[in-house]
Design a protein around this motif. Structure first.
Motif, mmCIF file in Angstrom:
data_model
loop_
_atom_site.group_PDB
_atom_site.id
_atom_site.type_symbol
_atom_site.label_atom_id
_atom_site.label_comp_id
_atom_site.label_asym_id
_atom_site.label_seq_id
_atom_site.Cartn_x
_atom_site.Cartn_y
_atom_site.Cartn_z
ATOM 1 N N LEU A 7 0.851 -1.198 0.000
ATOM 2 C CA LEU A 7 0.000 0.000 0.000
ATOM 3 C C LEU A 7 0.884 1.245 0.000
ATOM 4 O O LEU A 7 1.777 1.372 0.855
ATOM 5 C CB LEU A 7 -0.889 0.040 1.258
ATOM 6 N N ALA A 8 0.648 2.142 -0.937
ATOM 7 C CA ALA A 8 1.446 3.373 -1.013
ATOM 8 C C ALA A 8 0.547 4.517 -1.460
ATOM 9 O O ALA A 8 -0.388 4.315 -2.236
ATOM 10 C CB ALA A 8 2.594 3.192 -1.995
ATOM 11 N N SER A 9 0.861 5.706 -0.971
ATOM 12 C CA SER A 9 0.059 6.882 -1.330
ATOM 13 C C SER A 9 0.837 7.901 -2.144
ATOM 14 O O SER A 9 0.262 8.872 -2.624
ATOM 15 C CB SER A 9 -0.430 7.607 -0.067
ATOM 16 N N GLY A 10 2.148 7.710 -2.254
ATOM 17 C CA GLY A 10 2.931 8.796 -2.853
ATOM 18 C C GLY A 10 3.992 8.306 -3.812
ATOM 19 O O GLY A 10 3.701 7.607 -4.785
ATOM 20 N N ASN A 11 5.202 8.662 -3.503
ATOM 21 C CA ASN A 11 6.323 8.440 -4.415
ATOM 22 C C ASN A 11 6.527 6.962 -4.777
ATOM 23 O O ASN A 11 6.709 6.608 -5.934
ATOM 24 C CB ASN A 11 7.568 9.052 -3.758
ATOM 25 N N GLY A 12 6.516 6.104 -3.766
ATOM 26 C CA GLY A 12 6.619 4.670 -4.054
ATOM 27 C C GLY A 12 8.037 4.143 -4.221
ATOM 28 O O GLY A 12 8.230 3.063 -4.769
ATOM 29 N N SER A 13 9.019 4.877 -3.716
ATOM 30 C CA SER A 13 10.397 4.388 -3.891
ATOM 31 C C SER A 13 10.638 3.111 -3.082
ATOM 32 O O SER A 13 11.395 2.237 -3.519
ATOM 33 C CB SER A 13 11.420 5.473 -3.539
ATOM 34 N N ASN A 14 9.996 2.991 -1.933
ATOM 35 C CA ASN A 14 10.144 1.742 -1.163
ATOM 36 C C ASN A 14 9.462 0.586 -1.874
ATOM 37 O O ASN A 14 9.991 -0.531 -1.902
ATOM 38 C CB ASN A 14 9.590 1.916 0.255
#
Ligand code: GRF
Length: 190
Positions: A7-14
């Motif tokens: 689950l991600a809301s932004g950049n998503g580098s992880n």
């Protein structure tokens, strides 16, 4: 094959670091889907490039937090994940989701918990004049950044270092630590 949902809301580098590490190290894992609440999240572009299915639950299109979370719960159950990975997911999971997936939801936080819980943790540690900060991976419980700690890394804040530089170093540490912890949770020390 283990199943993970991110689950991600932004950049998503992880998110990207996890996918790339899993592929490079050939984990027996299916990254079932990225789920995002934000139609503008850069993580969506990464998912396309990485060919990971992406489920957009546009928060603004739901009439309440409740209906959003109900839909999220439904989808999570359908995906039946071994692990739910929060990677810059900016909403708080309701207690019934936490309970349903207890010990199967992890989060990464860019500070040494229990210090600097919540938003803007890197900046707050920097502005507080800390000499050391770090990264924490923890299980998600009903609170905000309060769940049992799984792993931490310390990062010294260098004399005269800019906030931007510190942020870059913290993210680099995150991109190594998070995949390492996820791998260990899924597969143990084998
Ligand atoms: C990371 O710093 C993570 O610790 C925090 O949100 C940020 C997400 O970054 N929870 P990204 O979207 O993975 O680039």
């Amino acid at each position: 094959m283990k199943r993970i949902v991110i689950l991600a809301s932004g950049n998503g580098s992880n998110f990207e670091a996890i996918v790339k590490t899993a592929r490079k190290e050939k984990w027996p894992v299916e990254i079932v889907s990225l789920i995002t609440d934000n139609p503008h999240a850069y993580a969506i572009k990464r998912a396309k490039r990485l060919r990971i299915p992406c489920k957009l639950l546009n928060y603004k299109e739901f009439d309440s937090k409740d209906s959003y979370n109900k839909e999220l719960f439904k989808i999570l159950k359908e995906f039946s994940p071994d692990l739910i990975v929060l990677a810059g997911y900016m909403r708080i999971l309701p207690p019934y989701i936490v309970r349903a997936f207890r010990w199967r939801i992890v989060n990464i936080h860019p500070a040494l918990l229990p210090a600097f819980r919540g938003l803007h943790a890197i900046e707050r540690a920097y502005k507080a004049g800390c000499k050391v900060t770090g990264v924490t991976v923890h299980f998600v419980d009903e609170g905000v950044d309060t769940g049992p700690i799984i792993a931490q890394r310390c990062i010294e804040i260098r004399e005269g270092e800019s906030l931007e530089h510190l942020e870059r170093r913290i993210h680099r540490v995150e991109h190594k630590l998070y995949p390492t912890v996820i791998k260990k949770l899924l597969f143990g020390d084998e």
